[in-house]
Design an enzyme around this catalytic site. Structure first.
Site, PDB file in Angstrom:
ATOM      1  CB  SER A  44      -1.278   1.175   0.833  1.00 30.82           C
ATOM      2  OG  SER A  44      -2.647   1.462   1.071  1.00 30.82           O
ATOM      3  CG  PHE A 102      -3.588   1.276  -4.290  1.00 26.84           C
ATOM      4  CD1 PHE A 102      -3.068   2.295  -3.501  1.00 26.84           C
ATOM      5  CD2 PHE A 102      -2.905   0.070  -4.321  1.00 26.84           C
ATOM      6  CE1 PHE A 102      -1.898   2.114  -2.770  1.00 26.84           C
ATOM      7  CE2 PHE A 102      -1.728  -0.122  -3.604  1.00 26.84           C
ATOM      8  CZ  PHE A 102      -1.226   0.901  -2.819  1.00 26.84           C
ATOM      9  CE  LYS A 107       4.360   6.731   1.510  1.00 26.57           C
ATOM     10  NZ  LYS A 107       3.409   7.652   0.842  1.00 26.57           N
ATOM     11  CG  ASN A 161      -6.553   7.028   3.141  1.00 24.76           C
ATOM     12  OD1 ASN A 161      -6.707   6.232   2.208  1.00 24.76           O
ATOM     13  ND2 ASN A 161      -5.352   7.288   3.681  1.00 24.76           N
ATOM     14  CG  ASN A 193       1.833   4.162   3.132  1.00 23.07           C
ATOM     15  OD1 ASN A 193       0.845   4.872   3.237  1.00 23.07           O
ATOM     16  ND2 ASN A 193       2.080   3.429   2.057  1.00 23.07           N
ATOM     17  CG  ASN A 236      -6.275   2.011   3.058  1.00 16.47           C
ATOM     18  OD1 ASN A 236      -6.684   1.634   4.151  1.00 16.47           O
ATOM     19  ND2 ASN A 236      -5.750   3.208   2.860  1.00 16.47           N
ATOM     20  CB  THR A 237      -4.426  -3.002  -1.479  1.00 15.69           C
ATOM     21  OG1 THR A 237      -4.710  -1.799  -2.193  1.00 15.69           O
ATOM     22  CG2 THR A 237      -4.526  -4.183  -2.430  1.00 15.69           C
TER      23      THR A 237
END
Length: 370
Positions: free
Chosen positions: A186, A121, A227, A117, A256, A188-189
């Site tokens: 994460s 966010f 995390k 994925n 994560n 994805n940012t």
């Protein structure tokens, strides 16, 4: 129920776009959440037996929780307890509401029971989530288990302003949740993982603890966890562990999603793995457990750990507990195994404890490291 899901429901779901299935599921759970009768019916089927865990000054009905990423806007808060979860981690939530990355942004790999994925966010923002949480309390539908919130950095916020961004979200949400998780891991940012650097993370934690101290003059301080990514080196993990202890945080969430990709000769798998984003599910199980084991050993068991990554069965859950996790969380396993997975895992853990002459999960934590 698990047979029905695996043979009939999942094949239908997996023929559809993953994000559309997710949205449909959340709408359904939202409707269930608003009805006490519907929630009780779901709990009669999916509810887990008691296996209480006392951690962070909170009482968890059982050690199996819902990982962040499933309920980003708190739209189904009451339903997760009915589905057998012992706690819920909502989010990630950012100060500014944001749509996330362009679609498509979720990709399944059924042969390896994994998901990639790159959501980014997507959420309505901290103030909107605070309003939704207040609503659930006001109508008497607050679940009888701890509710946590995963906090992320707004995409529009420069890295140097990250401490203020996290602290502002924390301040808005502080009255509405039982514990908080700082997400700087994460993939994805853009550049978010740079915030795992010791000095950058320390600035974020200092800002949040300042809010915590000020808010706790009226009641107890809220537990804060960090995390971590499975891609960090052990040296980098040790630095974060040192910060957790210095800043008197409650614990760690490990781990994560990963940016690493296992080798596969399957063209279907290769196509999914070629997508940008974080990989979750069975391929991350071993590394997640490895990180948990390292953190538990390094802290001599003094820093509580929530284990997440590739939990599909009671054996997976037991592996993480024996490695050092006091609680575990599900996400991808829940999607592949269905709504009775929490119940099945808790029942299996009760049996494993009984076989070893134990009565509490805490007795099993870190046993593989002794």
């Amino acid at each position: 129920m698990s047979w029905l899901y695996g043979r009939l429901v999942r094949p239908v779901f997996f023929q559809q776009d993953p994000e559309e299935v997710h949205q449909m599921t959340m709408r359904c759970l939202g409707r269930i959440s608003r009805s006490a009768t519907a929630s009780e019916l779901v709990e009669s089927i999916c509810g887990a037996p008691p296996l209480p865990v006392d951690l962070f000054g909170l009482l968890f009905p059982n050690p199996v929780g819902l990982a962040a990423g499933m309920d980003k806007s708190a739209e189904a808060v009451p339903a997760w307890k009915s589905l057998g979860f012992g706690h819920t981690e909502l989010g990630a939530v950012t100060w500014h509401g944001q749509p996330g990355n362009d679609k498509p942004r979720i990709f399944r790999s059924p042969p390896t029971e994994a998901i990639v994925n790159r959501m980014g966010f997507n959420n309505p923002g901290a103030q909107a989530v605070a309003g939704e949480l207040a609503h659930w309390r006001n109508i008497g539908r607050w679940p009888a288990h701890p509710v946590g919130i995963n906090l992320g950095k707004s995409k529009m916020t420069p890295l140097e302003q990250a401490p203020e961004d996290y602290a502002t979200s924390f301040r808005a949400l502080w009255p509405h949740a039982d514990f908080f998780v700082v997400n700087v891991s994460s993939p994805n940012t853009p550049n978010l993982r740079q915030l795992q650097d010791k000095s950058a993370l320390d600035a974020i934690l200092a800002a949040m603890q300042e809010v915590n101290v000020a808010a706790s003059r009226q009641s107890a301080a809220k537990p804060i966890l960090v995390k971590v990514a499975p891609d960090l080196t052990f040296d980098a993990l040790d630095e974060i562990l040192e910060l957790v202890q210095q800043r008197n945080l409650a614990g760690l969430v490990a781990t994560n999603t990963t940016i690493a990709r296992p080798v596969s000769g399957d063209p279907v798998v290769q196509r999914v793995y070629s997508e940008t984003g974080g990989l979750s599910g069975k391929p991350v199980r071993e590394r997640s457990t490895e990180v948990i084991r390292h953190l538990h050993k390094q802290s001599r068991g003094k820093v509580p750990i929530i284990g997440v990554g590739g939990v599909f069965s009671v054996e997976d859950a037991w592996e993480k507990i024996a490695a050092g996790a006091s609680l575990i969380q599900l996400y991808t396993g829940f999607i592949y195994e269905g709504p009775t997975l929490p119940k099945r895992i808790v029942k299996g853990l009760v049996e494993k404890l009984r076989e070893r002459g134990m009565t509490k999960v805490s007795e099993a934590v870190g046993t593989a490291n002794r």
